[in-house]
Design a protein around this motif. Sequence first.
Motif, short mmCIF file in Angstrom:
data_model
loop_
_atom_site.label_atom_id
_atom_site.label_comp_id
_atom_site.label_asym_id
_atom_site.label_seq_id
_atom_site.Cartn_x
_atom_site.Cartn_y
_atom_site.Cartn_z
N TYR A 97 0.87 -1.33 0.03
CA TYR A 97 0.30 -0.27 -0.03
C TYR A 97 0.99 1.29 0.58
N SER A 98 1.13 2.40 -0.87
CA SER A 98 1.27 3.23 -0.67
C SER A 98 1.12 4.82 0.18
N LYS A 99 1.47 5.39 0.23
CA LYS A 99 1.57 6.72 1.17
C LYS A 99 0.12 7.73 0.06
N ARG A 100 -0.15 7.85 0.74
CA ARG A 100 -1.84 7.51 0.94
C ARG A 100 -1.48 10.08 0.26
N GLU A 101 -1.83 10.15 -0.94
CA GLU A 101 -2.53 10.80 -1.40
C GLU A 101 -3.32 12.20 -0.59
N ASP A 102 -3.90 13.17 -1.20
CA ASP A 102 -4.82 14.05 -0.10
C ASP A 102 -6.40 12.79 -0.52
N PRO A 103 -6.56 12.49 0.64
CA PRO A 103 -7.72 12.02 0.77
C PRO A 103 -9.34 12.35 0.08
N ARG A 104 -9.43 13.61 -0.26
CA ARG A 104 -10.89 14.39 0.43
C ARG A 104 -11.35 14.39 -1.13
N PRO A 183 -13.22 15.81 5.30
CA PRO A 183 -13.84 14.79 5.53
C PRO A 183 -14.97 14.89 6.49
N GLU A 184 -14.45 16.20 7.09
CA GLU A 184 -15.82 16.36 8.44
C GLU A 184 -17.74 16.63 7.80
N GLU A 185 -17.35 17.15 6.53
CA GLU A 185 -17.96 17.24 5.70
C GLU A 185 -18.84 16.08 4.45
N VAL A 186 -17.57 15.59 3.82
CA VAL A 186 -18.05 14.63 2.91
C VAL A 186 -16.78 13.53 3.63
N ILE A 187 -17.19 12.76 3.59
CA ILE A 187 -16.72 11.25 4.35
C ILE A 187 -15.53 10.96 3.26
N GLY A 253 -16.62 6.78 9.97
CA GLY A 253 -17.63 6.06 8.93
C GLY A 253 -18.74 5.90 8.94
N LEU A 254 -19.17 6.14 7.76
CA LEU A 254 -20.20 6.60 7.36
C LEU A 254 -21.46 4.94 6.68
N TYR A 255 -22.64 5.29 7.47
CA TYR A 255 -23.61 3.64 7.03
C TYR A 255 -24.65 3.94 7.03
N TYR A 256 -25.41 4.10 5.78
CA TYR A 256 -27.04 4.19 4.83
C TYR A 256 -27.50 3.02 5.60
N ASN A 257 -28.68 3.37 5.65
CA ASN A 257 -29.99 2.35 6.51
C ASN A 257 -30.69 2.81 5.20
N GLU A 258 -30.50 0.67 4.17
CA GLU A 258 -31.57 1.26 2.66
C GLU A 258 -33.12 1.33 3.37
N GLU A 259 -33.13 0.92 4.49
CA GLU A 259 -34.45 0.43 4.71
C GLU A 259 -35.57 1.93 4.59
N THR A 260 -34.68 2.62 6.34
CA THR A 260 -35.42 3.72 6.46
C THR A 260 -34.34 5.58 5.54
N GLY A 261 -33.68 5.46 4.28
CA GLY A 261 -32.94 5.76 3.54
C GLY A 261 -32.76 7.27 3.99
N SER A 262 -31.47 7.09 5.50
CA SER A 262 -30.91 7.94 6.37
C SER A 262 -29.45 7.09 6.87
N TYR A 263 -28.93 7.98 7.21
CA TYR A 263 -27.44 8.07 7.16
C TYR A 263 -26.80 7.92 8.61
N ILE A 264 -26.01 7.40 9.41
CA ILE A 264 -25.27 7.65 10.63
C ILE A 264 -23.38 7.95 10.86
N VAL A 265 -23.05 8.76 10.51
CA VAL A 265 -21.99 8.69 11.08
C VAL A 265 -21.51 7.98 12.75
N GLY A 266 -20.02 8.13 12.64
CA GLY A 266 -19.29 7.74 13.70
C GLY A 266 -18.24 7.83 13.76
N LYS A 267 -17.11 7.24 14.95
CA LYS A 267 -15.86 7.28 15.33
C LYS A 267 -15.51 6.33 16.40
#
Length: 294
Positions: A97-104, A183-187, A253-267
């Motif tokens: 695995y290489s050194k990471r470039e800008d992940p945004r 990343p706080e706006e869009v993971i 991490g972001l988890y999307y629930n197909e049944e509710t059509g919503s998502y939650i994030v956590g650390k």
Amino acid sequence: MKKVVRIGSRESKLAVWQAEHVAHMIEQAHPEIEVQIITMKTTGDRILDRNLDQVGGKGLFVKELDIALMEKRTDLSVHSLKDMPMEVPETLPILAYSKREDPRDVILFRKGIDTVKVIGSSSRRRQVQLEKLYPDCTFTGMRGNVQTRLRKLEEGMCDATVLAMAGLKRLGMESAAGRILDPEEVIPAAGQGILAVQGRAGEDYYYLDCIMDQDGQTAALAERAFVRALDGGCSSPIAAYAQIADGQVILSGLYYNEETGSYIVGKKQGPEKEAERIGRTLAAELKERFEVRG
């Protein structure tokens, strides 16, 4: 006589840059090796009018490269890690695995546009997060390499599109970025900005010591464990981003629930040697939070 190492790569300008970057690092560190790059068009590159989940998933970007490895027409494949399936054959492991470039992620706007009404993106991960930033926008599917998407943007297919900053930087095009998304706006997507080098099991790849980056590997393991635990494929809007500091992994991490059509994030945070466990644990915690809600 120098040892010849053949790298398989997709044909896009970015993919070739990535293969050449790995080739240069190998030749610089190991002058006894000569690297050749063999390009090929993958099925995923040919099918641009449908979303990946409709035609077979991310595996379409690696199928031809995997076959070339198995048939020993190439010795290595270089991929953007975010484009690789979560399940990799044991016979064709990721070796470095290489050194990471800008992940945004970044938004690119069409010239002359004052108001963004239509955003071109086939990524549901990006769509569900951007809906909060641009609630009045609609989304239209858009696939293809960097140059293809920029052409479609300027032809008026949409008012803005979203790309990975890593790709723009590697192509020297970062000035095209209109808005950089923290990343706080869009993971980001799991593995975004990291290059993965794949080869055949049981062979000697001593020369990849110059590619392997410990932080890149740790982040990759945590992020991919999170997505794998949630059964996340290319159609699932799941996101994961790990930061490594002082021997610790801080995974968002972001988890999307197909049944509710919503998502939650956590650390979740923990020792970097437990990267995969941290990924699995965060996935389980987010799933449990949805179940409690229900």
